[in-house]
Scaffold this active site. Structure first.
Site, PDB file in Angstrom:
ATOM      1  N   ALA A  45       6.592  -9.236   6.225  1.00 46.11           N
ATOM      2  CA  ALA A  45       5.168  -9.520   6.648  1.00 46.11           C
ATOM      3  C   ALA A  45       4.574  -7.862   6.794  1.00 46.11           C
ATOM      4  CB  ALA A  45       5.778  -9.725   7.662  1.00 46.11           C
ATOM      5  N   LYS A 106       9.729   5.874  14.217  1.00 44.40           N
ATOM      6  CA  LYS A 106      10.120   7.305  15.227  1.00 44.40           C
ATOM      7  C   LYS A 106       9.185   6.783  15.568  1.00 44.40           C
ATOM      8  CE  LYS A 106       8.401   9.292  11.521  1.00 44.40           C
ATOM      9  NZ  LYS A 106       7.847   9.708  10.266  1.00 44.40           N
ATOM     10  N   GLU A 130      18.689   4.979  11.834  1.00 41.92           N
ATOM     11  CA  GLU A 130      18.660   6.568  10.967  1.00 41.92           C
ATOM     12  C   GLU A 130      17.567   7.680  10.643  1.00 41.92           C
ATOM     13  OE1 GLU A 130      22.167   8.699  10.629  1.00 41.92           O
ATOM     14  OE2 GLU A 130      20.335   9.435   9.960  1.00 41.92           O
ATOM     15  N   ILE A 137      17.711  11.966   5.242  1.00 36.22           N
ATOM     16  CA  ILE A 137      19.319  13.203   5.818  1.00 36.22           C
ATOM     17  C   ILE A 137      20.347  12.538   7.493  1.00 36.22           C
ATOM     18  CG2 ILE A 137      20.140  16.074   6.683  1.00 36.22           C
ATOM     19  CD1 ILE A 137      17.422  16.421   6.160  1.00 36.22           C
ATOM     20  N   GLY A 188       0.025  14.271  -1.722  1.00 36.67           N
ATOM     21  CA  GLY A 188       0.907  13.076  -1.336  1.00 36.67           C
ATOM     22  C   GLY A 188       1.723  13.000   0.273  1.00 36.67           C
ATOM     23  N   LYS A 206      10.070  13.361  16.544  1.00 38.28           N
ATOM     24  CA  LYS A 206      11.526  13.214  16.461  1.00 38.28           C
ATOM     25  C   LYS A 206      12.672  14.493  17.353  1.00 38.28           C
ATOM     26  CE  LYS A 206      10.301  13.166  11.832  1.00 38.28           C
ATOM     27  NZ  LYS A 206       9.367  13.869  10.491  1.00 38.28           N
TER      28      LYS A 206
HETATM   29  P1  NDP Z   1       2.981   2.419   5.440  1.00 41.25           P
HETATM   30  O1  NDP Z   1       1.101   2.559   5.811  1.00 41.25           O
HETATM   31  O2  NDP Z   1       2.773   2.559   3.738  1.00 41.25           O
HETATM   32  O3  NDP Z   1       3.661   0.578   5.760  1.00 41.25           O
HETATM   33  C1  NDP Z   1       3.467   0.163   5.944  1.00 41.25           C
HETATM   34  C2  NDP Z   1       3.359  -1.492   5.803  1.00 41.25           C
HETATM   35  O4  NDP Z   1       3.245  -2.848   7.422  1.00 41.25           O
HETATM   36  C3  NDP Z   1       2.503  -1.421   5.346  1.00 41.25           C
HETATM   37  O5  NDP Z   1       3.322  -3.182   4.464  1.00 41.25           O
HETATM   38  C4  NDP Z   1       1.752  -2.691   5.837  1.00 41.25           C
HETATM   39  O6  NDP Z   1       0.745  -3.518   4.964  1.00 41.25           O
HETATM   40  C5  NDP Z   1       2.570  -2.981   7.283  1.00 41.25           C
HETATM   41  N1  NDP Z   1       1.722  -4.117   8.001  1.00 41.25           N
HETATM   42  C6  NDP Z   1       0.950  -2.587   9.458  1.00 41.25           C
HETATM   43  N2  NDP Z   1       1.059  -3.764  10.004  1.00 41.25           N
HETATM   44  C7  NDP Z   1       1.281  -4.757  10.004  1.00 41.25           C
HETATM   45  C8  NDP Z   1       0.517  -5.663  10.944  1.00 41.25           C
HETATM   46  N3  NDP Z   1       0.905  -5.956  11.985  1.00 41.25           N
HETATM   47  N4  NDP Z   1       1.653  -7.057  10.626  1.00 41.25           N
HETATM   48  C9  NDP Z   1       2.796  -6.610   9.729  1.00 41.25           C
HETATM   49  N5  NDP Z   1       2.759  -6.157   8.376  1.00 41.25           N
HETATM   50  C10 NDP Z   1       1.954  -4.280   9.289  1.00 41.25           C
HETATM   51  O7  NDP Z   1       4.242   3.018   6.207  1.00 41.25           O
HETATM   52  P2  NDP Z   1       5.138   3.717   5.485  1.00 41.25           P
HETATM   53  O8  NDP Z   1       6.007   2.860   4.599  1.00 41.25           O
HETATM   54  O9  NDP Z   1       5.004   5.003   5.141  1.00 41.25           O
HETATM   55  O10 NDP Z   1       6.300   4.004   7.047  1.00 41.25           O
HETATM   56  C11 NDP Z   1       6.585   2.437   7.742  1.00 41.25           C
HETATM   57  C12 NDP Z   1       7.734   3.457   8.730  1.00 41.25           C
HETATM   58  O11 NDP Z   1       8.460   4.155   8.482  1.00 41.25           O
HETATM   59  C13 NDP Z   1       6.770   3.969   9.905  1.00 41.25           C
HETATM   60  O12 NDP Z   1       6.981   3.569  11.005  1.00 41.25           O
HETATM   61  C14 NDP Z   1       7.699   5.660   9.737  1.00 41.25           C
HETATM   62  O13 NDP Z   1       6.988   6.689  10.869  1.00 41.25           O
HETATM   63  C15 NDP Z   1       8.376   5.718   9.348  1.00 41.25           C
HETATM   64  N6  NDP Z   1       9.294   6.651   7.854  1.00 41.25           N
HETATM   65  C16 NDP Z   1       7.698   6.512   7.016  1.00 41.25           C
HETATM   66  C17 NDP Z   1       8.425   8.163   6.278  1.00 41.25           C
HETATM   67  C18 NDP Z   1       7.517   7.875   4.854  1.00 41.25           C
HETATM   68  O14 NDP Z   1       8.232   9.034   3.804  1.00 41.25           O
HETATM   69  N7  NDP Z   1       7.036   7.397   4.750  1.00 41.25           N
HETATM   70  C19 NDP Z   1       9.731   8.928   5.965  1.00 41.25           C
HETATM   71  C20 NDP Z   1      10.524   8.422   7.762  1.00 41.25           C
HETATM   72  C21 NDP Z   1       9.584   7.388   8.617  1.00 41.25           C
HETATM   73  P3  NDP Z   1       0.401  -3.934   4.101  1.00 41.25           P
HETATM   74  O15 NDP Z   1       1.205  -3.085   2.622  1.00 41.25           O
HETATM   75  O16 NDP Z   1      -0.403  -4.851   3.640  1.00 41.25           O
HETATM   76  O17 NDP Z   1      -0.920  -2.712   4.191  1.00 41.25           O
HETATM   77  N1  HSE Z   2       4.646  13.109   7.691  1.00 38.80           N
HETATM   78  C1  HSE Z   2       6.631  12.625   7.920  1.00 38.80           C
HETATM   79  C2  HSE Z   2       6.650  14.406   6.782  1.00 38.80           C
HETATM   80  C3  HSE Z   2       6.838  11.859   7.057  1.00 38.80           C
HETATM   81  O1  HSE Z   2       5.850  14.740   6.871  1.00 38.80           O
HETATM   82  O2  HSE Z   2       7.229  14.782   7.770  1.00 38.80           O
HETATM   83  C4  HSE Z   2       8.767  11.185   7.814  1.00 38.80           C
HETATM   84  O3  HSE Z   2       8.631  11.893   9.228  1.00 38.80           O
END
Ligand code: NDP
Ligand code: HSE
Length: 429
Positions: A45, A106, A130, A137, A188, A206
């Protein structure tokens, strides 16, 4: 090995989700061998269906996440959308429709973790997360399972990579906060809107999750005292250096000495250069856990990024799939201690206070009197004078935070104090 695959629905295919999908495909045989059955990506999705997603069959892409989790044949839902809604509703619907859930969210777990755990228990499903704390980690599972027989008294660490990168840059290159933030954005690490990182919300979420698991009690993000790094100046960093310290954004969760309450806080703090957390550079994370029987444990590694975070998600996926095959569930919420969370004022800590004062007889005595009146003992004082003005740096002994902030308030009222240039807690000694 069972030949019928376990079906996985992936909610979100961004930084983390795209890496989860990639590893599921490239490591399919290993994952099947470890689980005891193949895993099949049954749907993905997203918000933007037309975006090209390398390695993913376009037929799996949907914008209807609700329909995907309602299908009834999904074994595990991996939620990597982020945010509170629709993630919360989707996870609950997944439980209702027979799936266990792996999440990296989180923000949601720190806000509504208790209700999600209750829903998982009601329907006999797993909720694993996790990846929600410190990326790759292993920390949630060690606290939840490996240390389940011990008594954790303290969790102290760097749990936000973006802010650690910024503070490290300020420390090593002498850059100001804005300059270091620009570099973090260009690389980034920081997002276009870096508020959640630099204001400490991410670390506070966290900390809430860690405190809840460590102390077997419920801690929500609102219970966590939070200060970000936006006020940290190059002068603070230089002052820390002069004291043999560096500045880190720390998450600190502690059980009170009498065991009757806990505290959780996130704020910048000076720590000695000799402390292991001082050498955590760039966007790395590190967490100390102090447990009664185990003593001190340190966990270190990449706390963010698609691939490291996906590693943690995949570890949970394997565990949850194994549970499914064994018709069992893993550990649920453990909140039996019901310990109250004390306010920040009751935390005992040390302060480093930098004051601009008039350089004339009696000023030092006046300042010292304010500390004495608040019951705060001074450890060291350093004064540097220039043209009738002086900069005074006072480091205190340990005292309740309320007494320290009362001291600062009283100092601001003195005519001879021109300004309070900086206030920072000192930790890790
Ligand atoms: P992104 O913004 O890169 O990705 C979010 C994804 O969710 C995208 O594919 C987006 O679609 C999709 N999306 C958003 N809204 C909807 C919706 N309503 N229905 C369906 N799909 C939806 O986020 P991240 O991958 O960076 O983060 C994801 C999770 O992981 C978060 O909870 C974040 O806190 C956690 N996290 C992230 C880390 C990181 O380093 N990035 C580290 C640890 C945890 P589309 O691609 O079409 O925009
Ligand atoms: N924005 C978060 C960080 C991503 O900089 O640590 C990991 O949770």
């Amino acid at each position: 090995m069972r030949t019928r695959p376990l079906k996985v629905a992936l909610l979100g295919c961004g930084v983390v989700g795209s890496e989860v999908a990639r590893i599921m495909t490239t490591h399919a045989d290993d994952l099947a061998a470890r689980i005891g059955a193949p895993v099949e990506l049954a749907g993905v999705a997203v918000r933007r269906p037309s975006k090209v997603r390398e390695g993913i069959d376009p037929a799996l892409i949907t914008t209807d996440a609700t329909a995907l989790v309602q299908r009834g044949d999904i074994d595990v839902v991996v939620e990597v959308i982020g945010g509170i809604e629709p993630a919360r509703a989707l996870i609950t619907t997944a439980f209702e429709n027979g799936a266990s859930v792996v999440s990296a969210n989180k923000a949601l777990l720190a806000e509504g973790g208790a209700a999600l755990h209750a829903a998982a228990e009601k329907y006999g499903r797993d909720l694993y997360y996790e990846a929600a704390v410190a990326g790759a980690i292993p920390l949630v599972r060690p606290l939840r399972e490996s240390l389940a027989g011990d008594k954790v008294n303290r969790v102290l660490g760097i749990v936000n990579g973006t802010t650690n990168f910024i503070l490290d840059k300020m420390d090593t290159s002498g850059a100001g906060y804005s300059e270091a933030l620009d570099e973090a954005t260009a690389l980034g690490y920081a997002e276009a809107d870096p508020t959640a990182d630099v204001e400490g919300f991410d670390a506070a979420a966290k900390a809430a999750i860690l405190a809840g698991i460590a102390f077997h009690t419920r801690v929500k993000i609102g219970d966590v005292h939070r200060e970000g790094i936006t006020e940290v100046t190059a002068a603070d960093i230089a002052s820390a250096r002069r004291m043999g310290c560096t500045v880190k954004l720390l998450a600190i969760c502690e059980r009170a000495a009498d065991g009757a309450s806990v505290t959780a806080r996130v704020h910048p703090a000076m720590i000695p250069l000799s402390h292991p957390l001082a050498s955590v550079r760039e966007a790395y994370n590190a967490v100390f856990v102090e447990a009664e029987a185990a003593g001190q444990l340190m966990f270190y590694g990449p706390g963010a990024g698609g691939s490291p975070t996906a590693s943690a998600v995949l570890g949970d996926l394997v565990a949850v799939c194994r549970n499914k095959l064994g018709e069992a569930t893993g550990p649920g919420e453990s909140a039996y201690t019901r310990l109250p969370v004390s306010p920040m004022g009751e935390v005992v800590t040390r302060y480093h206070i930098s004051l601009d004062v008039a350089d004339k007889p009696g000023v030092l005595a006046q300042v010292a009197t304010v500390f004495a009146e608040q019951g705060v003992s001074i450890d060291t004082v350093r004064q540097q004078g220039k043209d009738g003005e002086a900069s005074l740096v006072v480091v205190t002994h340990r005292a309740p935070d309320a007494a320290l902030s009362g001291t600062v308030e009283a100092l601001r009222k003195l005519d001879t104090v021109r300004g309070v240039a900086s206030i920072m807690r000192v930790e890790g000694e």
